[in-house]
Every structure is written in C-alpha cells, then in structure tokens.
Design a protein around this motif. Structure first.
Motif, PDB file in Angstrom:
ATOM      1  N   ALA A 161     -60.937  80.147 -20.226  1.00 21.35           N
ATOM      2  CA  ALA A 161     -60.998  79.504 -21.197  1.00 21.35           C
ATOM      3  C   ALA A 161     -60.041  79.663 -22.305  1.00 21.35           C
ATOM      4  O   ALA A 161     -59.455  80.908 -22.425  1.00 21.35           O
ATOM      5  N   ASP A 162     -59.390  78.655 -23.081  1.00 20.04           N
ATOM      6  CA  ASP A 162     -58.224  78.913 -23.890  1.00 20.04           C
ATOM      7  C   ASP A 162     -58.592  78.246 -25.160  1.00 20.04           C
ATOM      8  O   ASP A 162     -57.547  78.176 -26.035  1.00 20.04           O
ATOM      9  N   GLU A 163     -59.948  77.627 -25.570  1.00 19.33           N
ATOM     10  CA  GLU A 163     -60.206  77.242 -26.949  1.00 19.33           C
ATOM     11  C   GLU A 163     -61.795  77.940 -27.153  1.00 19.33           C
ATOM     12  O   GLU A 163     -62.514  78.309 -26.318  1.00 19.33           O
ATOM     13  N   VAL A 164     -62.136  77.641 -28.523  1.00 18.79           N
ATOM     14  CA  VAL A 164     -63.386  78.118 -28.807  1.00 18.79           C
ATOM     15  C   VAL A 164     -63.986  76.847 -29.530  1.00 18.79           C
ATOM     16  O   VAL A 164     -63.613  75.934 -29.905  1.00 18.79           O
ATOM     17  N   ASP A 165     -65.298  76.639 -28.973  1.00 16.95           N
ATOM     18  CA  ASP A 165     -66.169  75.156 -29.199  1.00 16.95           C
ATOM     19  C   ASP A 165     -67.394  75.816 -29.840  1.00 16.95           C
ATOM     20  O   ASP A 165     -67.900  76.951 -29.949  1.00 16.95           O
ATOM     21  N   HIS A 166     -67.702  74.679 -30.842  1.00 12.36           N
ATOM     22  CA  HIS A 166     -68.876  74.994 -31.605  1.00 12.36           C
ATOM     23  C   HIS A 166     -70.054  74.338 -30.849  1.00 12.36           C
ATOM     24  O   HIS A 166     -69.845  73.118 -30.399  1.00 12.36           O
ATOM     25  N   VAL A 167     -70.942  75.128 -30.752  1.00 18.50           N
ATOM     26  CA  VAL A 167     -72.026  74.620 -29.692  1.00 18.50           C
ATOM     27  C   VAL A 167     -72.907  73.537 -30.398  1.00 18.50           C
ATOM     28  O   VAL A 167     -73.039  72.274 -30.065  1.00 18.50           O
ATOM     29  N   VAL A 168     -73.058  73.727 -31.757  1.00 16.96           N
ATOM     30  CA  VAL A 168     -73.621  72.508 -32.651  1.00 16.96           C
ATOM     31  C   VAL A 168     -72.468  72.369 -33.401  1.00 16.96           C
ATOM     32  O   VAL A 168     -72.126  73.253 -34.343  1.00 16.96           O
ATOM     33  N   PRO A 169     -71.827  71.039 -33.482  1.00 19.59           N
ATOM     34  CA  PRO A 169     -70.715  70.776 -34.150  1.00 19.59           C
ATOM     35  C   PRO A 169     -70.870  70.964 -35.921  1.00 19.59           C
ATOM     36  O   PRO A 169     -71.690  70.661 -36.153  1.00 19.59           O
ATOM     37  N   LEU A 170     -69.777  71.308 -36.262  1.00 24.91           N
ATOM     38  CA  LEU A 170     -69.886  71.399 -37.944  1.00 24.91           C
ATOM     39  C   LEU A 170     -70.218  70.058 -38.462  1.00 24.91           C
ATOM     40  O   LEU A 170     -71.134  69.924 -39.480  1.00 24.91           O
ATOM     41  N   SER A 171     -69.954  68.939 -37.986  1.00 23.39           N
ATOM     42  CA  SER A 171     -70.429  67.403 -38.475  1.00 23.39           C
ATOM     43  C   SER A 171     -71.781  67.229 -38.321  1.00 23.39           C
ATOM     44  O   SER A 171     -72.546  66.407 -38.730  1.00 23.39           O
ATOM     45  N   ARG A 172     -72.438  68.124 -37.456  1.00 24.31           N
ATOM     46  CA  ARG A 172     -73.754  67.933 -37.435  1.00 24.31           C
ATOM     47  C   ARG A 172     -74.950  69.296 -37.885  1.00 24.31           C
ATOM     48  O   ARG A 172     -75.934  69.417 -37.530  1.00 24.31           O
ATOM     49  N   GLY A 173     -73.863  70.014 -38.832  1.00 20.38           N
ATOM     50  CA  GLY A 173     -74.881  71.063 -39.495  1.00 20.38           C
ATOM     51  C   GLY A 173     -74.457  72.391 -38.911  1.00 20.38           C
ATOM     52  O   GLY A 173     -75.158  73.340 -39.202  1.00 20.38           O
ATOM     53  N   GLY A 174     -73.656  72.397 -37.754  1.00 20.32           N
ATOM     54  CA  GLY A 174     -73.232  73.796 -37.135  1.00 20.32           C
ATOM     55  C   GLY A 174     -72.402  74.479 -38.142  1.00 20.32           C
ATOM     56  O   GLY A 174     -71.916  74.170 -39.202  1.00 20.32           O
ATOM     57  N   THR A 175     -72.335  75.710 -37.706  1.00 16.76           N
ATOM     58  CA  THR A 175     -71.527  76.782 -38.661  1.00 16.76           C
ATOM     59  C   THR A 175     -70.384  77.688 -37.779  1.00 16.76           C
ATOM     60  O   THR A 175     -70.325  77.417 -36.756  1.00 16.76           O
ATOM     61  N   ASP A 176     -69.671  78.276 -38.324  1.00 14.20           N
ATOM     62  CA  ASP A 176     -68.750  79.161 -37.716  1.00 14.20           C
ATOM     63  C   ASP A 176     -69.268  80.487 -37.460  1.00 14.20           C
ATOM     64  O   ASP A 176     -68.490  81.613 -36.961  1.00 14.20           O
ATOM     65  N   ASP A 177     -70.636  80.714 -37.382  1.00 21.36           N
ATOM     66  CA  ASP A 177     -71.433  81.773 -37.016  1.00 21.36           C
ATOM     67  C   ASP A 177     -71.035  82.284 -35.594  1.00 21.36           C
ATOM     68  O   ASP A 177     -70.929  81.096 -34.827  1.00 21.36           O
ATOM     69  N   PRO A 178     -70.625  83.514 -35.163  1.00 18.06           N
ATOM     70  CA  PRO A 178     -70.262  83.815 -33.544  1.00 18.06           C
ATOM     71  C   PRO A 178     -71.571  83.350 -32.807  1.00 18.06           C
ATOM     72  O   PRO A 178     -71.115  82.843 -31.638  1.00 18.06           O
ATOM     73  N   SER A 179     -72.649  83.174 -33.333  1.00 17.04           N
ATOM     74  CA  SER A 179     -73.764  82.795 -32.313  1.00 17.04           C
ATOM     75  C   SER A 179     -73.668  81.036 -31.871  1.00 17.04           C
ATOM     76  O   SER A 179     -74.468  80.691 -31.067  1.00 17.04           O
ATOM     77  N   ASN A 180     -72.921  80.280 -32.739  1.00 17.89           N
ATOM     78  CA  ASN A 180     -72.683  79.182 -32.538  1.00 17.89           C
ATOM     79  C   ASN A 180     -71.399  78.635 -31.882  1.00 17.89           C
ATOM     80  O   ASN A 180     -70.979  77.496 -31.797  1.00 17.89           O
ATOM     81  N   LEU A 181     -70.723  79.803 -31.488  1.00 17.09           N
ATOM     82  CA  LEU A 181     -69.350  79.453 -30.969  1.00 17.09           C
ATOM     83  C   LEU A 181     -69.322  80.238 -29.679  1.00 17.09           C
ATOM     84  O   LEU A 181     -70.001  80.960 -29.232  1.00 17.09           O
ATOM     85  N   ARG A 182     -68.500  79.411 -28.682  1.00 20.35           N
ATOM     86  CA  ARG A 182     -68.416  79.905 -27.358  1.00 20.35           C
ATOM     87  C   ARG A 182     -66.899  79.592 -26.762  1.00 20.35           C
ATOM     88  O   ARG A 182     -66.315  78.711 -27.139  1.00 20.35           O
ATOM     89  N   ALA A 183     -66.544  80.306 -25.700  1.00 20.23           N
ATOM     90  CA  ALA A 183     -65.365  79.978 -25.192  1.00 20.23           C
ATOM     91  C   ALA A 183     -65.527  78.738 -24.150  1.00 20.23           C
ATOM     92  O   ALA A 183     -66.558  78.777 -23.759  1.00 20.23           O
ATOM     93  N   ILE A 184     -64.243  78.103 -24.246  1.00 22.56           N
ATOM     94  CA  ILE A 184     -64.534  76.889 -23.463  1.00 22.56           C
ATOM     95  C   ILE A 184     -63.141  76.541 -22.780  1.00 22.56           C
ATOM     96  O   ILE A 184     -62.134  76.812 -23.668  1.00 22.56           O
ATOM     97  N   ASN A 185     -62.966  75.880 -21.685  1.00 25.95           N
ATOM     98  CA  ASN A 185     -61.748  75.424 -21.106  1.00 25.95           C
ATOM     99  C   ASN A 185     -61.173  74.296 -21.751  1.00 25.95           C
ATOM    100  O   ASN A 185     -62.017  73.227 -22.132  1.00 25.95           O
ATOM    101  N   ARG A 186     -59.951  73.996 -21.897  1.00 23.58           N
ATOM    102  CA  ARG A 186     -59.377  72.864 -22.774  1.00 23.58           C
ATOM    103  C   ARG A 186     -60.038  71.457 -22.057  1.00 23.58           C
ATOM    104  O   ARG A 186     -60.373  70.731 -22.945  1.00 23.58           O
ATOM    105  N   ASP A 187     -60.014  71.219 -20.752  1.00 22.09           N
ATOM    106  CA  ASP A 187     -60.520  70.229 -20.245  1.00 22.09           C
ATOM    107  C   ASP A 187     -62.029  69.852 -20.699  1.00 22.09           C
ATOM    108  O   ASP A 187     -62.406  68.861 -20.615  1.00 22.09           O
TER     109      ASP A 187
END
Length: 118
Positions: free
Chosen positions: A77-103
């Motif tokens: 993983a080289d990026e961080v992803d919002h599980v629930v996107p900010l545009s859909r009401g997600g937050t920058d809370d660590p519980s809504n973030l996860r490591a993800i591969n660029r592709d």
C-alpha cells in the motif's frame, strides 16, 4: 493581458463554464470555500501527512481494499483511502481510513464516480 480560458465547473453535475481560479462557477463558489475550510481536513498539509503515515503503519503497509482482503492478496500500500468518501459524508477519522495500493485506489475511485453518475 489575455483572459484565462473557460473551464467546466468542478461541482458534480454542473457543466457551467467559468474563468475563476478556484475551479468553480459563481453558483458553486461556496464549494471552494467549504473545501478549504473543511474541519479536520489537512489535504496536503502536515496534519494529513502525519495521519497518512499513521494509517499506513497501522495497516502494515498492506492494501486493505475489499478485493485484496477477499482474495487474501498481499499488495504493498502506498496511499490512504477513505472507506466512505468525503463526498458521501465520510470523515478523516482513522476508523474511516485504510491503506490501499495505488492501482486498487484508482479502480475504486473509478467505480465510485461511475455509481454517482447513475
């Protein structure tokens, strides 16, 4: 001095052309202000960089997307992803973030943008 070329508004579903530096037409200018002042958002700033490193370390620098998790696939993983996107009401809370591969991140973002257009 020549004028800046007209560009489409960044607001979802808005096709209005504008010459504003903020990327939004006059009707959606508040979007630029709300993005810049979003509480807890440090996009590109030191707080976001620190949070990003924290999430990558927490997830052991392994992709945690649905597909990799389901298949038991190990990808760096080289990026961080919002599980629930900010545009859909997600937050920058660590519980809504996860490591993800660029592709994987690119594919997820494309799926999300296709589902919004429907």
């Amino acid at each position: 001095m020549p004028q800046r070329p007209q560009r489409p508004c960044r607001a979802s579903g808005c096709g209005a052309l504008h010459r504003n530096a903020n990327g939004y037409c006059d009707a959606h200018a508040e979007c630029a202000r709300s993005w810049a002042t979003r509480k807890g958002s440090g996009r590109g700033g030191r707080p976001w960089r620190r949070l990003r490193v924290q999430i990558l370390a927490r997830d052991k620098y392994l992709c945690r997307c649905e597909e990799c998790t389901r298949l038991g696939r190990l990808r760096e993983a080289d990026e961080v992803d919002h599980v629930v996107p900010l545009s859909r009401g997600g937050t920058d809370d660590p519980s809504n973030l996860r490591a993800i591969n660029r592709d994987c991140h690119k594919a997820k973002t494309q799926r999300e943008s296709r589902s919004v257009k429907k």
